[in-house]
Design a protein around this motif. Structure first.
Motif, short mmCIF file in Angstrom:
data_model
loop_
_atom_site.label_atom_id
_atom_site.label_comp_id
_atom_site.label_asym_id
_atom_site.label_seq_id
_atom_site.Cartn_x
_atom_site.Cartn_y
_atom_site.Cartn_z
N SER A 74 0.85 -1.28 -0.07
CA SER A 74 -0.01 0.18 -0.04
C SER A 74 1.03 1.23 0.04
N ALA A 75 1.92 1.32 0.64
CA ALA A 75 2.90 2.17 0.53
C ALA A 75 3.56 2.49 -0.77
N GLU A 76 4.08 1.22 -1.26
CA GLU A 76 4.66 1.31 -2.56
C GLU A 76 3.73 1.87 -3.53
N ALA A 77 2.58 1.55 -3.35
CA ALA A 77 1.55 1.58 -4.57
C ALA A 77 1.02 3.26 -4.57
N THR A 78 1.63 3.90 -3.55
CA THR A 78 1.05 5.69 -3.55
C THR A 78 1.70 6.11 -4.64
N SER A 79 2.97 5.77 -5.39
CA SER A 79 3.41 6.23 -6.61
C SER A 79 2.26 5.88 -7.67
N ALA A 80 1.98 7.14 -8.53
CA ALA A 80 0.93 6.76 -9.46
C ALA A 80 1.41 5.52 -10.69
#
Lengths: 199, 199
Positions: free
Chosen positions: B112-118
DNA sequence: CCTACCGATCGGTAGG
DNA sequence: CCTACCGATCGGTAGG
């Protein structure tokens, strides 16, 4: 000491600051493993061995970035040595400030998750960071209770753990919602509900 | 259909399941970028082109892992179609269950943290996941209010946002504290303070 | 399912 | 600060 020498040192310090800024952005975008020294160096207009002249390893660069942020934000957080409810308000103000600094939110969101692995270079840093964050926040809640402004049944220890967890979780939601989440507003409402006085 | 053919299909399905399990653990340990198809394949006793026979790209493997977890946990969460306070209790029970499954907590915390990048392959997945999590939890709070068991001044929308954020933040703390954080206990106390009846 | 390979990229070092 | 290089590793493909 000549003018040239002074300018040389100043230039070195400025380049160091530039590297720290670009590294912070890159670690936030891609995490520690995903970040590339070559890309960071390119953004600073130097080669990657040039970067390694300022920071000898990737790990030392990461730790320098984290220490730099702690020094700046720690000073801001404790300015005037706020206690009790004032200190809790300062935490909410920090969330409001962070809503203007996406890069910093990304950095801590991504790295704290990555660093849950025991072999991550920042593992010890984040273990200690959470320990002291919860501890100092517990002190603030205890001070609030001693002044008689904490609602009955609120335990300082549990309240501190909750507030820190809430701040972190809101950062993830804020990043994923493209800045639509009102971090400071939710935090303010949360703390208000724990107090017997206007927050 | 011969016995050999049936065994062959069953073997393929079993290997697929094994890959999903090992991939989940690896993505949780190292994130998407840090995970290696060769390491996952080795842990399953096959070569990495062998793995790519079951999942044609790294991205398809990640999405399969996430969909598999959603299918299993979504079914558990909605079993018996709980509503209102019962549904909130189910969320707390999920946190208690997750305290026995570090791999799953790592997976969602790190991704979830990694996936904050668009540009992350799971970005759209997590944006949608948070939207629906907050929405369904808001429905539960609204049902609780309609039954008259929600404390005065608690807004279902804000309460839902808070509860989801709290669950996420507690997972990070739980991972960093080596399992010392009582996720379910903190959540139970949080919800109890919002209700007028025993939780 | 395998071996063998592709081009790309990584952190770090040599030598200047 | 640079160029040029090291060995290692990556996701994916060719061909069987």
């Amino acid at each position: 000491m000549t003018g040239d020498e002074r300018r040389g040192y100043a230039k070195g310090r400025a380049k160091r600051e530039e590297i720290l800024d670009q590294a912070m952005a890159m670690f936030g975008e891609a995490g520690y493993r995903g970040a590339s020294l070559r890309v960071i160096a390119n953004r600073c207009g130097i080669s990657h061995p040039g970067l390694l002249h300022h920071f000898p390893t990737k790990e030392s660069l990461l730790l320098a970035v984290l220490e730099h942020r702690d020094a700046v934000d720690g000073e801001w957080l404790e300015a005037g040595r706020p206690t009790g409810v004032d200190r809790l308000r300062r935490l909410v103000d920090l969330a409001a400030l962070n809503a203007q600094r996406r890069g910093i939110v990304e950095l801590f969101c991504v790295l704290s998750a990555e660093a849950t692995s025991a072999d991550h270079p920042a593992h010890a840093y984040f273990v200690e960071r959470y320990r002291t964050s919860v501890l100092t926040t517990r002190v603030s809640y205890t001070e609030a209770r001693d002044k008689g402004v904490l609602r009955e049944g609120i335990t300082p220890g549990a309240a501190a753990q909750q507030l820190i967890a809430l701040m972190d979780g809101l950062q993830t939601q804020w990043l994923l919602s493209g800045g639509a989440t009102d971090m400071a507003g939710v935090l303010r409402a949360h703390v208000q509900a724990q107090l017997t006085v206007p927050f």
